[in-house]
Write an enzyme that holds these catalytic residues in place. Structure first.
Site, PDB file in Angstrom:
ATOM      1  N   LEU A  50       0.861  -1.174   0.000  1.00  0.00           N
ATOM      2  CA  LEU A  50       0.000   0.000   0.000  1.00  0.00           C
ATOM      3  C   LEU A  50       0.903   1.231   0.000  1.00  0.00           C
ATOM      4  CD1 LEU A  50      -3.086   0.424   0.083  1.00  0.00           C
ATOM      5  CD2 LEU A  50      -2.915   0.646   2.557  1.00  0.00           C
ATOM      6  N   ASP A  51       0.686   2.136  -0.942  1.00  0.00           N
ATOM      7  CA  ASP A  51       1.523   3.329  -1.059  1.00  0.00           C
ATOM      8  C   ASP A  51       1.556   4.108   0.249  1.00  0.00           C
ATOM      9  OD1 ASP A  51       2.025   2.805  -3.724  1.00  0.00           O
ATOM     10  OD2 ASP A  51       0.427   4.107  -4.451  1.00  0.00           O
ATOM     11  N   PRO A  52       2.678   4.785   0.561  1.00  0.00           N
ATOM     12  CA  PRO A  52       2.752   5.592   1.787  1.00  0.00           C
ATOM     13  C   PRO A  52       1.622   6.614   1.900  1.00  0.00           C
ATOM     14  CG  PRO A  52       4.947   5.326   0.878  1.00  0.00           C
ATOM     15  CD  PRO A  52       3.985   4.748  -0.137  1.00  0.00           C
ATOM     16  N   ALA A  54      -1.326   6.318   0.830  1.00  0.00           N
ATOM     17  CA  ALA A  54      -2.620   5.650   0.977  1.00  0.00           C
ATOM     18  C   ALA A  54      -2.798   5.194   2.414  1.00  0.00           C
ATOM     19  CB  ALA A  54      -2.708   4.460   0.035  1.00  0.00           C
TER      20      ALA A  54
END
Length: 329
Positions: A50-52, A54
């Protein structure tokens, strides 16, 4: 010569899933390290980066549950995301700089809804330049940060559903159920181009991964509170000497650990007696009895005494283990 004994693993042999509600700004690797440290776990991993920028669901596997990670990663994922129209960025979210800006009239609800069917089903999309896709052995985001010029090939992904949640003058909130490998940042970018006004993600939250949903999530605050409640009490002398209280009672933290078998709900379950469970843990097959027992099943899992015993397959009426589980500890 006497064979060298392997080093005893450091940490607790705790096994199961912690469905972490990752806060915005924290990276997935950082999150796994934090949870592993809190639980003093021997082993940890996650199912789906999960992207930072997000927030939301990051399923973290502890101990033997790491063997079930592929089944969670291949499961469905549901995202809620907000797209701001008018600007396209280098990263397709708020972290990047603007590369395309439009003064065009912002799209109406009817404009967006008319476009949405084009983004459901099997679609072709190019992943973002800032993504974990590998280009000649290098991560795309590393090359992008170094200013390298490169192309990422389009690939086919599946968007099971795309719904419009709410809309303001310049922002639209969507909810999407996606298959493995789908980038919602690419959906935002491509929809913006199709609408002639550009767009980028300003908020992204994952709320479902595989069999896990929002009700399963636990926050960092809740986990840290449970850890604090289990810390030892130090004497004044120990505090003055700079000692840090260790977690000695993990019962509060372990309340948030879910059964590894929950990751396998799409597979056929083989319930075992205690005797059969012992045979399977030793790597031996067991004959399945009962009128409804299948003769063949490519993937199945066995349980005994309410615990996951093994992953395997059913062949010629037998459950044959491939990966055995040692228990929660």
């Amino acid at each position: 010569m006497t064979a060298r004994r392997g080093k005893k693993p450091k940490g607790r042999p705790v096994s199961g899933w912690v469905i972490f509600d990752k806060p915005r700004g924290m990276g997935s690797t950082e999150a796994v390290s934090k949870i592993k440290w809190l639980y003093f776990a021997q082993k940890a991993g996650h199912a789906g980066t999960l992207d930072p920028l997000a927030s939301g669901m990051l399923p973290i596997a502890l101990g033997d549950a790491t063997k079930t990670v592929p089944y969670v990663m291949d499961g469905r994922k549901v995202y809620q995301f907000a797209v701001r129209w008018g600007v396209e960025t280098t990263t397709d979210d708020t972290e990047g700089t603007a590369v395309n800006v439009s003064d065009a009239t912002r799209p109406s609800r009817a404009d967006v809804e008319a476009l949405m069917p084009r983004y459901t089903g099997e679609i072709s999309q190019v992943p973002p330049q800032f993504s974990a896709i590998k280009i000649d052995g290098n991560r795309a985001y590393d090359l992008a940060r170094e200013g390298e010029v490169f192309e990422i090939a389009a690939r086919t992904v599946t968007v099971h559903s795309l719904d419009l949640v709410e809309m303001t003058e310049d922002t639209t909130v969507f909810e999407a159920e996606c298959g493995k490998g789908t980038y919602v940042r690419s959906i935002a970018r491509d929809m913006g181009r199709d609408l002639g006004c550009f767009g980028h993600i300003v908020d992204l939250r994952r709320i479902v991964v595989g069999a896990f949903d929002e009700a399963d999530m636990v926050t960092l605050e809740d986990l840290e509170m449970a850890a604090d409640e289990g810390r030892e009490t130090l004497t004044e002398e120990e505090v003055e000497a700079g000692a840090k209280p260790r977690v000695v009672d993990f019962s509060g933290l372990d309340e948030y650990v879910l059964d590894p078998a929950l990751a396998l709900t799409d597979l056929y379950e083989v319930p075992l007696t205690d005797e059969q469970a012992g045979r399977v843990r030793s790597g031996n097959p067991v004959l399945l009895r009962g009128r409804d027992a299948p003769a063949f099943c490519e993937e199945a899992y066995a349980t005994g005494g309410g615990r996951l015993v093994a992953l395997g397959a059913v062949e010629e009426g037998e459950f044959r283990p491939k990966r055995v589980f040692g228990g929660r500890g």
